[in-house]
Design a protein around this motif. Structure first.
Motif, PDB file in Angstrom:
ATOM      1  N   CYS A   4       2.968 -29.864 -17.783  1.00  0.00           N
ATOM      2  CA  CYS A   4       1.504 -30.110 -18.003  1.00  0.00           C
ATOM      3  C   CYS A   4       0.951 -30.021 -19.536  1.00  0.00           C
ATOM      4  N   PHE A   5       0.129 -30.896 -19.875  1.00  0.00           N
ATOM      5  CA  PHE A   5      -0.457 -30.923 -21.253  1.00  0.00           C
ATOM      6  C   PHE A   5       0.474 -30.914 -22.363  1.00  0.00           C
ATOM      7  N   ARG A   6       1.853 -31.072 -22.105  1.00  0.00           N
ATOM      8  CA  ARG A   6       2.811 -31.160 -22.986  1.00  0.00           C
ATOM      9  C   ARG A   6       3.708 -32.457 -23.502  1.00  0.00           C
ATOM     10  N   ASN A   7       3.783 -32.962 -22.020  1.00  0.00           N
ATOM     11  CA  ASN A   7       4.557 -34.251 -22.031  1.00  0.00           C
ATOM     12  C   ASN A   7       3.517 -35.384 -21.422  1.00  0.00           C
ATOM     13  N   ILE A   8       3.605 -36.655 -22.025  1.00  0.00           N
ATOM     14  CA  ILE A   8       2.688 -37.717 -21.339  1.00  0.00           C
ATOM     15  C   ILE A   8       3.656 -38.679 -20.505  1.00  0.00           C
ATOM     16  N   PHE A 196     -12.088 -38.826  -5.471  1.00  0.00           N
ATOM     17  CA  PHE A 196     -11.816 -40.392  -5.016  1.00  0.00           C
ATOM     18  C   PHE A 196     -13.148 -41.038  -5.038  1.00  0.00           C
ATOM     19  N   ALA A 197     -13.022 -42.562  -5.630  1.00  0.00           N
ATOM     20  CA  ALA A 197     -14.193 -43.246  -5.766  1.00  0.00           C
ATOM     21  C   ALA A 197     -13.903 -44.643  -5.342  1.00  0.00           C
ATOM     22  N   ASN A 198     -14.849 -45.440  -4.580  1.00  0.00           N
ATOM     23  CA  ASN A 198     -14.650 -46.831  -4.548  1.00  0.00           C
ATOM     24  C   ASN A 198     -15.966 -47.539  -4.835  1.00  0.00           C
ATOM     25  N   TYR A 199     -15.847 -48.637  -5.541  1.00  0.00           N
ATOM     26  CA  TYR A 199     -17.000 -49.556  -5.796  1.00  0.00           C
ATOM     27  C   TYR A 199     -17.070 -50.610  -5.380  1.00  0.00           C
ATOM     28  N   ASN A 200     -17.906 -51.106  -4.415  1.00  0.00           N
ATOM     29  CA  ASN A 200     -17.792 -52.559  -3.896  1.00  0.00           C
ATOM     30  C   ASN A 200     -18.492 -53.622  -4.737  1.00  0.00           C
ATOM     31  N   ILE A 201     -17.809 -54.627  -4.949  1.00  0.00           N
ATOM     32  CA  ILE A 201     -18.130 -55.796  -5.972  1.00  0.00           C
ATOM     33  C   ILE A 201     -18.597 -56.973  -5.153  1.00  0.00           C
ATOM     34  N   GLY A 202     -18.227 -56.902  -3.834  1.00  0.00           N
ATOM     35  CA  GLY A 202     -18.869 -58.080  -3.015  1.00  0.00           C
ATOM     36  C   GLY A 202     -17.657 -58.767  -2.599  1.00  0.00           C
ATOM     37  N   GLN A 203     -17.907 -59.656  -1.261  1.00  0.00           N
ATOM     38  CA  GLN A 203     -16.898 -60.367  -0.790  1.00  0.00           C
ATOM     39  C   GLN A 203     -15.633 -59.842  -0.394  1.00  0.00           C
ATOM     40  N   GLY A 204     -15.767 -58.554   0.158  1.00  0.00           N
ATOM     41  CA  GLY A 204     -14.587 -57.635   0.408  1.00  0.00           C
ATOM     42  C   GLY A 204     -13.814 -57.017  -0.624  1.00  0.00           C
ATOM     43  N   TRP A 205     -14.075 -57.482  -1.968  1.00  0.00           N
ATOM     44  CA  TRP A 205     -13.410 -56.523  -3.078  1.00  0.00           C
ATOM     45  C   TRP A 205     -13.973 -55.415  -3.644  1.00  0.00           C
ATOM     46  N   TYR A 206     -13.113 -54.446  -4.071  1.00  0.00           N
ATOM     47  CA  TYR A 206     -13.676 -53.348  -4.527  1.00  0.00           C
ATOM     48  C   TYR A 206     -12.779 -52.731  -5.616  1.00  0.00           C
ATOM     49  N   LEU A 207     -13.284 -51.838  -6.325  1.00  0.00           N
ATOM     50  CA  LEU A 207     -12.556 -51.087  -7.526  1.00  0.00           C
ATOM     51  C   LEU A 207     -12.468 -49.673  -6.903  1.00  0.00           C
ATOM     52  N   MET A 208     -11.541 -49.061  -7.181  1.00  0.00           N
ATOM     53  CA  MET A 208     -11.196 -47.663  -6.412  1.00  0.00           C
ATOM     54  C   MET A 208     -10.561 -46.862  -7.604  1.00  0.00           C
ATOM     55  N   SER A 209     -10.606 -45.443  -7.505  1.00  0.00           N
ATOM     56  CA  SER A 209      -9.976 -44.514  -8.293  1.00  0.00           C
ATOM     57  C   SER A 209      -9.773 -43.506  -7.503  1.00  0.00           C
ATOM     58  N   ASP A 210      -8.391 -42.911  -7.574  1.00  0.00           N
ATOM     59  CA  ASP A 210      -7.951 -41.875  -6.638  1.00  0.00           C
ATOM     60  C   ASP A 210      -6.998 -41.116  -7.278  1.00  0.00           C
ATOM     61  N   MET A 211      -7.070 -39.721  -7.751  1.00  0.00           N
ATOM     62  CA  MET A 211      -6.244 -38.928  -8.509  1.00  0.00           C
ATOM     63  C   MET A 211      -5.926 -37.493  -7.769  1.00  0.00           C
ATOM     64  N   ASP A 212      -4.823 -36.864  -8.286  1.00  0.00           N
ATOM     65  CA  ASP A 212      -4.431 -35.761  -7.521  1.00  0.00           C
ATOM     66  C   ASP A 212      -4.464 -34.795  -8.760  1.00  0.00           C
ATOM     67  N   MET A 213      -5.116 -33.516  -8.674  1.00  0.00           N
ATOM     68  CA  MET A 213      -5.148 -32.660  -9.637  1.00  0.00           C
ATOM     69  C   MET A 213      -4.323 -31.599  -8.848  1.00  0.00           C
ATOM     70  N   ILE A 214      -3.160 -31.075  -9.459  1.00  0.00           N
ATOM     71  CA  ILE A 214      -2.331 -30.184  -8.788  1.00  0.00           C
ATOM     72  C   ILE A 214      -2.192 -28.713  -9.313  1.00  0.00           C
ATOM     73  N   ALA A 215      -2.373 -27.653  -8.769  1.00  0.00           N
ATOM     74  CA  ALA A 215      -2.083 -26.278  -9.407  1.00  0.00           C
ATOM     75  C   ALA A 215      -1.103 -25.453  -8.520  1.00  0.00           C
ATOM     76  N   ASN A 216       0.141 -25.375  -9.032  1.00  0.00           N
ATOM     77  CA  ASN A 216       0.922 -24.396  -8.527  1.00  0.00           C
ATOM     78  C   ASN A 216       0.870 -23.068  -9.047  1.00  0.00           C
ATOM     79  N   TRP A 217       0.465 -22.297  -8.369  1.00  0.00           N
ATOM     80  CA  TRP A 217       0.174 -20.818  -8.790  1.00  0.00           C
ATOM     81  C   TRP A 217       1.225 -20.101  -8.984  1.00  0.00           C
ATOM     82  N   ASN A 218       2.491 -20.271  -8.538  1.00  0.00           N
ATOM     83  CA  ASN A 218       3.660 -19.502  -8.826  1.00  0.00           C
ATOM     84  C   ASN A 218       4.394 -20.208  -9.919  1.00  0.00           C
ATOM     85  N   SER A 219       4.186 -21.105 -10.591  1.00  0.00           N
ATOM     86  CA  SER A 219       4.769 -21.428 -11.992  1.00  0.00           C
ATOM     87  C   SER A 219       4.382 -20.847 -13.113  1.00  0.00           C
ATOM     88  N   ASN A 220       5.048 -20.942 -14.077  1.00  0.00           N
ATOM     89  CA  ASN A 220       4.450 -20.027 -15.228  1.00  0.00           C
ATOM     90  C   ASN A 220       3.356 -20.886 -15.758  1.00  0.00           C
TER      91      ASN A 220
END
Length: 231
Positions: A4-8, A196-220
């Motif tokens: 994290c924060f070192r490689n893209i 997460f977020a969903n935005y309905n733009i009409g006629q059954g179509w929508y935009l969405m954002s869904d992301m995972d933020m992970i913390a492994n507490w036993n890692s360095n």
């Protein structure tokens, strides 16, 4: 993504969802809002394909079946979700909710750990719906345990959802700790935050954002957090 924060790296997510409800909806928009709400008592089978690319150790592909099985009671809904994950990876990876604790450093393909979560959600919670309950991780990657933690883990889970005519926004949070399992494997302590977020733009179509933020507490310290930028 693995350091994290070192490689893209980049993530591609493709989602297909099959949903079924016991009662009829007046229009497509009401049905869509119910299908977008993870705390709604709607049986559904989300099918997700996620590709993690560009990290030092190679790429990873995850195919996930995540059926949602609600139980409706008089004043509370019990929302049960099973997550069955199939992973193909070029090398050792971490920073993903499907892998609470890494074992292999070589390429591997197979079944990862199985996750089961139950949310107890009151039917009348006002403008913001919420649910709380236990989450469990079962070491289902038998016999080699290359793609899982090798331990049974458990912890709390909570979810908040708010909906309007156009928007569905929410947050899922989980924390697991390993309880028992192989003595030759490291203990796991992982927190997952999933806005997460969903935005309905009409006629059954929508935009969405869904992301995972992970913390492994036993890692360095350098590898503890995995936070996506843009999802």
């Amino acid at each position: 993504m693995y350091k994290c924060f070192r490689n893209i790296s980049f993530v591609i997510l493709v989602t297909i969802q099959i949903a079924y409800a016991e009662h009829q909806f007046e229009n497509t928009e009401d049905w869509l809002r119910a299908a977008q709400n993870p705390l709604a008592p709607v049986f559904s089978i989300p099918v997700n394909y996620t590709f993690h690319g560009g990290a030092n150790n190679g790429d990873a592909s995850i195919f996930a079946l995540e059926p949602i099985m609600p139980v409706k009671l008089s004043k509370i809904n019990i929302i049960n979700q099973l997550s069955l994950n199939f992973i193909d990876t070029d090398g050792g990876i971490t920073g993903m909710k499907e892998l609470p604790q890494l074992y292999t450093s070589n390429s591997a393909t197979g079944l990862a750990d199985l996750n089961f979560t139950s949310y107890f959600s009151p039917t009348d919670t006002g403008n913001i719906q919420w649910g709380v309950g236990p989450t469990f991780v079962f070491p289902s990657d038998y016999p080699k345990r290359e793609l899982g933690g090798g331990k049974f883990s458990a912890g709390p889970a909570v979810m908040f959802v708010k909906q309007s005519e156009l928007w569905t926004v929410g947050l899922k949070a989980k924390q697991i700790w390993s309880v028992f399992g192989s003595n030759g494997r490291s203990s796991a302590s992982q927190m997952t935050l999933e806005p997460f977020a969903n935005y309905n733009i009409g006629q059954g179509w929508y935009l969405m954002s869904d992301m995972d933020m992970i913390a492994n507490w036993n890692s360095n310290t350098n590898n503890r957090w995995t936070i996506p930028v843009g999802a």
